[in-house]
Write an enzyme that holds these catalytic residues in place. Structure first.
Site, PDB file in Angstrom:
ATOM      1  N   ASN A 193      48.562  45.877  38.345  1.00 32.23           N
ATOM      2  CA  ASN A 193      47.646  45.807  39.486  1.00 32.23           C
ATOM      3  C   ASN A 193      48.004  44.566  40.315  1.00 32.23           C
ATOM      4  O   ASN A 193      47.915  43.441  39.817  1.00 32.23           O
ATOM      5  CB  ASN A 193      46.202  45.737  38.968  1.00 32.23           C
ATOM      6  CG  ASN A 193      45.205  45.699  40.105  1.00 32.23           C
ATOM      7  OD1 ASN A 193      45.409  44.986  41.083  1.00 32.23           O
ATOM      8  ND2 ASN A 193      44.132  46.449  39.985  1.00 32.23           N
ATOM      9  N   HIS A 224      45.788  40.940  43.354  1.00 27.16           N
ATOM     10  CA  HIS A 224      45.587  39.491  43.435  1.00 27.16           C
ATOM     11  C   HIS A 224      46.651  38.780  44.260  1.00 27.16           C
ATOM     12  O   HIS A 224      46.462  37.629  44.663  1.00 27.16           O
ATOM     13  CB  HIS A 224      45.479  38.876  42.044  1.00 27.16           C
ATOM     14  CG  HIS A 224      44.158  39.193  41.402  1.00 27.16           C
ATOM     15  ND1 HIS A 224      42.965  38.951  42.029  1.00 27.16           N
ATOM     16  CD2 HIS A 224      43.845  39.764  40.219  1.00 27.16           C
ATOM     17  CE1 HIS A 224      41.974  39.346  41.260  1.00 27.16           C
ATOM     18  NE2 HIS A 224      42.490  39.854  40.153  1.00 27.16           N
ATOM     19  N   HIS A 245      43.875  48.557  44.683  1.00 31.96           N
ATOM     20  CA  HIS A 245      42.490  48.977  44.934  1.00 31.96           C
ATOM     21  C   HIS A 245      42.188  48.703  46.402  1.00 31.96           C
ATOM     22  O   HIS A 245      42.148  47.556  46.828  1.00 31.96           O
ATOM     23  CB  HIS A 245      41.565  48.158  44.013  1.00 31.96           C
ATOM     24  CG  HIS A 245      40.130  48.561  44.076  1.00 31.96           C
ATOM     25  ND1 HIS A 245      39.183  48.036  43.239  1.00 31.96           N
ATOM     26  CD2 HIS A 245      39.457  49.429  44.874  1.00 31.96           C
ATOM     27  CE1 HIS A 245      38.000  48.560  43.502  1.00 31.96           C
ATOM     28  NE2 HIS A 245      38.140  49.420  44.507  1.00 31.96           N
ATOM     29  N   ARG A 261      39.526  48.406  48.635  1.00 23.70           N
ATOM     30  CA  ARG A 261      38.063  48.280  48.579  1.00 23.70           C
ATOM     31  C   ARG A 261      37.453  48.535  49.946  1.00 23.70           C
ATOM     32  O   ARG A 261      38.087  48.287  50.978  1.00 23.70           O
ATOM     33  CB  ARG A 261      37.671  46.866  48.101  1.00 23.70           C
ATOM     34  CG  ARG A 261      38.049  46.572  46.659  1.00 23.70           C
ATOM     35  CD  ARG A 261      37.503  45.204  46.256  1.00 23.70           C
ATOM     36  NE  ARG A 261      36.065  45.218  46.210  1.00 23.70           N
ATOM     37  CZ  ARG A 261      35.336  45.321  45.090  1.00 23.70           C
ATOM     38  NH1 ARG A 261      35.932  45.374  43.915  1.00 23.70           N
ATOM     39  NH2 ARG A 261      34.030  45.350  45.143  1.00 23.70           N
ATOM     40  N   ARG A 303      38.704  43.245  50.815  1.00 21.25           N
ATOM     41  CA  ARG A 303      38.776  41.808  50.514  1.00 21.25           C
ATOM     42  C   ARG A 303      40.174  41.369  50.074  1.00 21.25           C
ATOM     43  O   ARG A 303      40.489  40.196  50.083  1.00 21.25           O
ATOM     44  CB  ARG A 303      37.745  41.405  49.474  1.00 21.25           C
ATOM     45  CG  ARG A 303      38.043  41.911  48.080  1.00 21.25           C
ATOM     46  CD  ARG A 303      37.110  41.311  47.072  1.00 21.25           C
ATOM     47  NE  ARG A 303      35.763  41.791  47.194  1.00 21.25           N
ATOM     48  CZ  ARG A 303      34.904  41.840  46.172  1.00 21.25           C
ATOM     49  NH1 ARG A 303      35.264  41.418  44.979  1.00 21.25           N
ATOM     50  NH2 ARG A 303      33.692  42.300  46.336  1.00 21.25           N
ATOM     51  N   GLU A 346      43.122  52.834  43.308  1.00 19.84           N
ATOM     52  CA  GLU A 346      41.702  52.828  42.940  1.00 19.84           C
ATOM     53  C   GLU A 346      40.871  52.907  44.210  1.00 19.84           C
ATOM     54  O   GLU A 346      41.226  52.292  45.226  1.00 19.84           O
ATOM     55  CB  GLU A 346      41.370  51.535  42.205  1.00 19.84           C
ATOM     56  CG  GLU A 346      42.102  51.390  40.910  1.00 19.84           C
ATOM     57  CD  GLU A 346      41.887  50.013  40.301  1.00 19.84           C
ATOM     58  OE1 GLU A 346      41.042  49.245  40.784  1.00 19.84           O
ATOM     59  OE2 GLU A 346      42.588  49.709  39.336  1.00 19.84           O
ATOM     60  N   THR A 357      35.479  45.001  39.540  1.00 21.53           N
ATOM     61  CA  THR A 357      34.795  46.221  39.128  1.00 21.53           C
ATOM     62  C   THR A 357      33.996  45.964  37.852  1.00 21.53           C
ATOM     63  O   THR A 357      34.533  45.451  36.873  1.00 21.53           O
ATOM     64  CB  THR A 357      35.829  47.338  38.864  1.00 21.53           C
ATOM     65  OG1 THR A 357      36.759  47.337  39.938  1.00 21.53           O
ATOM     66  CG2 THR A 357      35.165  48.684  38.755  1.00 21.53           C
ATOM     67  N   GLU A 414      40.443  56.625  32.741  1.00 15.62           N
ATOM     68  CA  GLU A 414      40.814  55.252  32.420  1.00 15.62           C
ATOM     69  C   GLU A 414      39.601  54.622  31.748  1.00 15.62           C
ATOM     70  O   GLU A 414      38.518  54.541  32.339  1.00 15.62           O
ATOM     71  CB  GLU A 414      41.203  54.463  33.676  1.00 15.62           C
ATOM     72  CG  GLU A 414      41.594  53.027  33.313  1.00 15.62           C
ATOM     73  CD  GLU A 414      42.201  52.243  34.468  1.00 15.62           C
ATOM     74  OE1 GLU A 414      42.774  52.847  35.389  1.00 15.62           O
ATOM     75  OE2 GLU A 414      42.083  51.002  34.421  1.00 15.62           O
ATOM     76  N   HIS A 433      41.060  46.692  32.356  1.00 13.11           N
ATOM     77  CA  HIS A 433      40.076  45.705  32.799  1.00 13.11           C
ATOM     78  C   HIS A 433      39.931  44.588  31.777  1.00 13.11           C
ATOM     79  O   HIS A 433      39.561  44.840  30.636  1.00 13.11           O
ATOM     80  CB  HIS A 433      38.693  46.301  33.107  1.00 13.11           C
ATOM     81  CG  HIS A 433      38.036  45.553  34.216  1.00 13.11           C
ATOM     82  ND1 HIS A 433      37.418  44.351  34.012  1.00 13.11           N
ATOM     83  CD2 HIS A 433      37.984  45.785  35.540  1.00 13.11           C
ATOM     84  CE1 HIS A 433      36.988  43.898  35.175  1.00 13.11           C
ATOM     85  NE2 HIS A 433      37.328  44.736  36.123  1.00 13.11           N
TER      86      HIS A 433
HETATM   87  N1  PXP Z   1      41.603  49.141  36.023  1.00 11.41           N
HETATM   88  C1  PXP Z   1      40.623  49.229  36.952  1.00 11.41           C
HETATM   89  C2  PXP Z   1      39.991  50.563  37.197  1.00 11.41           C
HETATM   90  C3  PXP Z   1      40.232  48.105  37.708  1.00 11.41           C
HETATM   91  O1  PXP Z   1      39.251  48.216  38.622  1.00 11.41           O
HETATM   92  C4  PXP Z   1      40.897  46.881  37.489  1.00 11.41           C
HETATM   93  C5  PXP Z   1      40.534  45.690  38.305  1.00 11.41           C
HETATM   94  O2  PXP Z   1      40.846  45.914  39.637  1.00 11.41           O
HETATM   95  C6  PXP Z   1      41.912  46.845  36.523  1.00 11.41           C
HETATM   96  C7  PXP Z   1      42.227  47.984  35.791  1.00 11.41           C
HETATM   97  C8  PXP Z   1      42.661  45.587  36.225  1.00 11.41           C
HETATM   98  O3  PXP Z   1      41.794  44.653  35.674  1.00 11.41           O
HETATM   99  P1  PXP Z   1      42.271  43.166  35.422  1.00 11.41           P
HETATM  100  O4  PXP Z   1      42.606  42.583  36.763  1.00 11.41           O
HETATM  101  O5  PXP Z   1      41.096  42.525  34.771  1.00 11.41           O
HETATM  102  O6  PXP Z   1      43.484  43.247  34.534  1.00 11.41           O
END
Ligand code: PXP
Length: 259
Positions: free
Chosen positions: A6, A9, A42, A44, A48, A69, A100, A150, A213
Site C-alpha cells: 500500500n 503514505h 486508497h 479516499r 487526503r 480501496e 480505516t 480481506e 491492517h
Molecule cells: N488493507 C486495507 C483494507 C486498508 O484500508 C489498509 C490501510 O489503508 C491496509 C490494508 C494497510 O494497512 P497498514 O497501512 O496498517 O499496513
C-alpha cells in the site's frame, strides 16, 4: 504468500507540503523490482493522500495489478470503476478517522454492495470486501458473489502492540481491552482463532482470502501461519522502514519475512 504494498503514505508525505514530490507513481517499478505482487492504493473521498490524477497514472503505468480501496459511495464507485483497476476493495470510510477502522458491515450495506458487485462483474473488475473476521460476514460475502475477502487484522495488531511494543501502552490501548498481560495473551489467541476460522470458512466456500491492517515485520509472523490466507496488504510498516533503508530494501525484508 502474495504481497500487496500500500503506497498511500508516499502521497501522505507529498501532501504534507502540497507540492509534487515524492510522487507515488515513482514507487511502482521499485515495488515490482523488490518482488511484491500488487500495488494497493486508497482513493479516499477526502483525497487526503492519493488523488484522482495519481490513481489514473498508477493504474495506467503499473507493471503490477492495482488493488483500489474505495468507499461504497455511488460517486466514488463510478470514478474508480472508470479507472479500471484490476481489483476494487470496498472499505468503510469515515472522514474523521486516521485510518480505516474496522471492517465493512456487509449485512447493513447488503443492497448497495450487491449493486456494486453486479456493476463490477460487468466491468470484469475483481471485487474484494474488507471485513472483520466473523462467520456472518464471510457468509454474506458469499451471497454477494465477491472474488476476495480481506480480513481486518487491526484488532489482532492492536493487542499484539499492547503486549510486545516498546512504545507507550496507551497509544495502542483500546479502553475495553486494558487488561493484564495474561488476559491480553488470551485475547491475542482469540483474535488469531477468529482470523483462522474466517479464513477456513471463506476457503471452504470458494472465496480467496487476503488480510491486512496494522501488520509489521514482527506481528506478521503469526498471520503467515494461518492456512488459506493467500495475500497480505501492508502499507505503514513498509513505508516507515523505507525512510531508513529505502523502499526496495524495506519491501525485500517484508518479502523475506512472509516467505
Ligand atoms: N488493507 C486495507 C483494507 C486498508 O484500508 C489498509 C490501510 O489503508 C491496509 C490494508 C494497510 O494497512 P497498514 O497501512 O496498517 O499496513
Amino acid at each position: 504468500m502474495l504481497l500487496g504494498v500500500n503506497i498511500d503514505h508516499i502521497a501522505v508525505l507529498r501532501e504534507a507540503r502540497k507540492i509534487n514530490d515524492p510522487d507515488p507513481l515513482d514507487a511502482v517499478s521499485l515495488v515490482k523490482r523488490a518482488g511484491a505482487d500488487q500495488i494497493t492504493i486508497h482513493l479516499r473521498e477526502d483525497r487526503r493522500h492519493i488523488n484522482d490524477y495519481d490513481a489514473a497514472r498508477i493504474i495506467e503505468n503499473s507493471p503490477l495489478p492495482v488493488n483500489m480501496e474505495c468507499a461504497i459511495d455511488k460517486q466514488m464507485i463510478d470514478i474508480v470503476t472508470k479507472l479500471n483497476p484490476h481489483r476494487i476493495t470496498l472499505v468503510p470510510e469515515k472522514r474523521e478517522e486516521v485510518t480505516t477502522e474496522g471492517g465493512l458491515d456487509l449485512i447493513k450495506n447488503f443492497a448497495r454492495i450487491e449493486e456494486i458487485s453486479k456493476e463490477l462483474k460487468k466491468a470484469a473488475i475483481e471485487l474484494s470486501v474488507f471485513i472483520d473476521p466473523s462467520m456472518y460476514q464471510v457468509k454474506m460475502a458469499k451471497s454477494l458473489d465477491v472474488d476476495w475477502i480481506e480480513l481486518h487484522t487491526g484488532t489482532y495488531a492492536n493487542i499484539y502492540a499492547m503486549l510486545f511494543s516498546n512504545l507507550s501502552y496507551t497509544k495502542h490501548s483500546i479502553k475495553e481491552l486494558e487488561l493484564d498481560r495474561h488476559s491480553l495473551h488470551v485475547k491475542l489467541q482469540e483474535s488469531l482463532k477468529e482470523l483462522k476460522d474466517a479464513a477456513f470458512e471463506a476457503h471452504k466456500i470458494g472465496i480467496k482470502v487476503a488480510a491486512g491492517h496494522g501488520l509489521n515485520y514482527q506481528n506478521v509472523q503469526n498471520i503467515i501461519q494461518i492456512p488459506h490466507i493467500k495475500e497480505l496488504n501492508i502499507g505503514q510498516s513498509i513505508i516507515a522502514r523505507s525512510v531508513f533503508t529505502g523502499l526496495e530494501n524495506a519491501i525485500k525484508e517484508m518479502r523475506e519475512a512472509i516467505r
